[in-house]
Design a protein around this motif. Structure first.
Motif, mmCIF file in Angstrom:
data_model
loop_
_atom_site.group_PDB
_atom_site.id
_atom_site.type_symbol
_atom_site.label_atom_id
_atom_site.label_comp_id
_atom_site.label_asym_id
_atom_site.label_seq_id
_atom_site.Cartn_x
_atom_site.Cartn_y
_atom_site.Cartn_z
ATOM 1 N N ILE A 9 -3.485 5.294 5.444
ATOM 2 C CA ILE A 9 -3.465 3.119 5.373
ATOM 3 C C ILE A 9 -4.559 3.070 6.386
ATOM 4 O O ILE A 9 -4.171 3.273 7.874
ATOM 5 C CB ILE A 9 -1.996 2.359 5.081
ATOM 6 C CG1 ILE A 9 -1.592 2.530 3.622
ATOM 7 C CG2 ILE A 9 -3.129 0.671 5.542
ATOM 8 C CD1 ILE A 9 -0.273 1.512 3.874
ATOM 9 N N ASP A 46 -6.238 1.349 0.609
ATOM 10 C CA ASP A 46 -4.903 2.575 0.559
ATOM 11 C C ASP A 46 -5.408 3.086 -0.312
ATOM 12 O O ASP A 46 -6.558 2.980 -0.620
ATOM 13 C CB ASP A 46 -3.237 1.494 0.090
ATOM 14 C CG ASP A 46 -3.801 0.838 -1.060
ATOM 15 O OD1 ASP A 46 -4.013 1.967 -2.338
ATOM 16 O OD2 ASP A 46 -3.875 0.042 -1.624
ATOM 17 N N GLY A 82 0.898 -1.182 -0.035
ATOM 18 C CA GLY A 82 -0.048 0.174 -0.387
ATOM 19 C C GLY A 82 0.422 1.946 0.078
ATOM 20 O O GLY A 82 0.615 2.060 -0.330
#
Length: 650
Positions: free
Chosen positions: A538, A556, A521
């Motif tokens: 995130i 993300d 992410g």
């Protein structure tokens, strides 16, 4: 009506439990109504007193006849409710003369109409008629022949299947003595001697005189004032003919098997006799038992002790009708003491009326050579599998390099930070230095645990699992993830559901799984510019899904999933990064599947991607360590409530 009389009538109506209307004879006006009448008609007493009796009926043509003849009992009529629906009623009327001293408009007869609502009665009659029609339809549509006999033994009714079986019509069959349908008419005396009985292979006569074999089932039904016999008949003429053909075919089958080299055996279960063919005696050097009742002892002496229990279970299951055939391989002891593998098959060839097995027939074939060939094939297959495992060490090396790269990179970064602090600041802040060194030690320990786990996996293919709280595991992991997030100018938020059950996982592998997903992410957000409206963020969330498993989601706000790589997302060595090995998601899926979970990805509605994975909850009696091949406990977990308590951490 005088006021006093009206008050008395009103008081009587108020306590009446019946539907009562007071109606004036002259103009059919309603002078009063009981509270029950208000509920039945759906009208208040005030409204009813403004109406005439004619307004409550559906057929006004019969109203004048009631009043003209001063009828005291009126059978079925239909009245109307306030909603327009009609209902059946029956009425009893008492006519009383009015007050002679009253004014002319009040000096008239009055009728006290006691009305009985027949709605339930009519519904019950309809149900009874429908039930009778259903019973008649079921009786005539039954696929098997049924005859009803009265207490004199006469046919009272016959369904369509019975008419077809006896080749008659209702006119010719109904009213006929059941004795006329039997070849031996004396057998008809048995039909009412017991409440339930059956007979097999009884000769019956059709209406055209043809005879057929039948199985008969008779049950006595006690009806009010009379007993009737329900007689179910099944034509077994073809079955008996087929049985004769099967017995003739069995003789040919014996001859064919003996000619093919298979040995035969026969077990008379009713008498306990056991017989073997000459071929079996020649193959194993055994001879038939000396005594006819020594069948079980003789059979047990032939079968290897290690196979007796299994063979007994297979035989018993087939005799009970649970399996269609006895089909197993056992070792039989030869005359010289050696054991040979034989393929044993058998089937019950005869049963009595109660379904009890009477005779078991089977064959035996020597499969010792095939067994030896199968063992050699299994040995070579094991060697090939071992070679394949050795060949896969190259892929394991790539996975190992990818896994160790993360903690070693962290050690390198933390060490460089500690050295820079020593070079520029000396020893003024020992707490910061101790924290950096502690992080280096933690990463080194994690690298060692990864090595140990991969070593154990290669050697034994086992996991070291324990029951842990997924929320505590993620909270502890956040400390490490925050360091990498700050370097990427990102934040990590936790959205954790409170009160989740424990999960049984390998803590190190799940931490590695989360780290891989978080790093992916962060890499996906590297090319995006953070803004106030859309920061680099995130989010890790936990919940209990509908299947009773813990679901963890990592969201993300990066560039999202490449459409051309969605199908190959988890394929090893496929990567969207210029310097990536393409092992991260492949390892993630391997970790999740080793915990009996599921990993999948989807687009984040707010932009970016979401990776979900599930983990099964831990059983209450699970041990601290168990292998990946241990049976999974089946649990019943209550689904999370509509508003599950959650805790959000930033």
């Amino acid at each position: 009506m005088p006021a006093a009389e009206s008050a008395r009538v009103g008081a009587l109506l108020a306590i009446s439990r019946d539907v009562v209307l007071v109606v004036r004879h002259a103009d059919h006006a309603i002078l009063g109504a009981s509270p029950v009448a208000e509920r039945v008609y759906g009208l208040t007493a005030e409204v009813l007193r403004t109406m005439r009796y004619d307004d409550l009926v559906t057929d006004r043509s019969a109203v004048d006849e009631i009043f003209a003849r001063h009828r005291e009992h009126v059978p079925l009529r239909y009245h109307r409710r306030a909603d327009g629906s009609r209902f059946p009623v029956e009425m009893t009327i008492h006519w009383l003369e009015g007050d002679a001293d009253a004014a002319d408009d009040e000096n008239d007869e009055q009728g006290y109409f006691r009305i009985c609502d027949l709605t339930e009665v009519e519904l019950e009659e309809r149900r009874l008629r429908a039930a009778e029609d259903s019973y008649r339809a079921i009786f005539h549509a039954a696929p098997f022949p049924i005859l009803l006999l009265d207490r004199r033994g006469m046919v009272a009714a016959a369904n369509d299947a019975a008419l077809a079986l006896y080749r008659g019509s209702e006119a010719t069959l109904v009213g006929l003595p059941v004795a006329r349908l039997l070849q031996d008419e004396r057998m008809a005396r048995r039909y009412f001697r017991s409440a339930r009985w059956q007979v097999s292979g009884q000769w019956h006569r059709r209406c055209d005189g043809e005879l057929f074999l039948a199985d008969v089932f008779v049950s006595i039904v006690r009806l009010p004032g009379e007993a009737q016999a329900v007689m179910v008949v099944r034509d077994v003429t073809e079955e008996r003919a087929l049985l004769d053909r099967v017995q003739a075919s069995e003789a040919r089958w014996r001859f064919a098997l003996e000619g093919h080299g298979d040995a035969l055996w026969e077990w008379d279960l009713a008498r306990g006799n056991f017989h073997v063919s000459r071929q079996l005696s020649e193959q194993i050097g055994a001879f038939p038992p000396a005594q006819p009742d020594a069948g079980t002892t003789y059979w047990n002496s032939l079968v290897h002790p290690g196979d007796r229990a299994r063979l007994d279970r297979d035989l018993l299951a087939h005799i009970k009708g649970e399996t269609a055939l006895v089909d197993t391989e056992v070792r039989l002891r030869l005359r010289g003491g050696a054991d040979h593998w034989f393929w044993l098959r058998g089937r019950v060839m005869e049963r009595n009326e109660a379904g009890r097995a009477l005779r078991l027939l089977g064959s035996v074939r020597d499969v010792q050579q095939q067994k030896q060939q199968a063992e050699e094939l299994a040995h070579w297959r094991e060697q090939v599998q071992h070679t394949a495992r050795v060949t896969s060490m190259g892929e394991m090396a790539a996975a190992l390099a990818h896994e160790l790269n993360q903690p070693l990179t962290s050690i390198r970064n933390f060490s460089a930070a500690a050295l820079r602090r020593l070079d520029h600041e000396g020893l003024r802040d020992l707490a910061e230095l101790r924290r950096a060194v502690q992080l280096i030690a933690d990463e080194a320990m994690r690298a060692g645990r990864i090595m140990q786990h991969i070593h154990n996996f290669i050697r034994k293919g086992q996991l070291r699992t324990e029951a842990v709280s997924i929320n505590e595991l993620i909270t502890g992991f956040q400390r490490l993830a925050d360091i990498q997030a700050r370097r990427a100018e990102a934040v990590i938020d936790l959205d954790l559901t409170v009160g989740l059950p424990l999960v049984r996982v390998d803590r190190v592998l799940v931490e590695q799984l989360l780290l891989n997903l978080v790093r992916n992410g962060l890499d996906a957000m590297h090319t995006t510019l953070p803004t106030r409206e859309r920061p680099r963020r995130i989010e890790i969330s936990t919940t209990l899904d509908t299947a009773g498993q813990i679901q963890v989601s990592v969201r993300d706000s990066g560039i999202g999933l490449p459409a051309h790589l969605v199908a190959d997302l988890y394929t090893p060595f496929v990567s969207t990064k210029p310097d990536g090995l393409g092992m991260g998601l492949a390892i993630c899926r391997s970790i999740v599947e080793s915990h009996h979970g599921r990993l999948w990805a989807e687009a984040n509605p707010a932009g970016g991607a979401v990776f979900h994975f599930t983990l099964p909850v831990a059983g209450p009696a699970a041990t601290p360590q168990e292998t990946a091949h241990a049976p999974i406990l089946t649990l019943t977990v209550a689904p999370a409530p509509a508003k599950t308590p959650r805790v959000r951490r930033r």
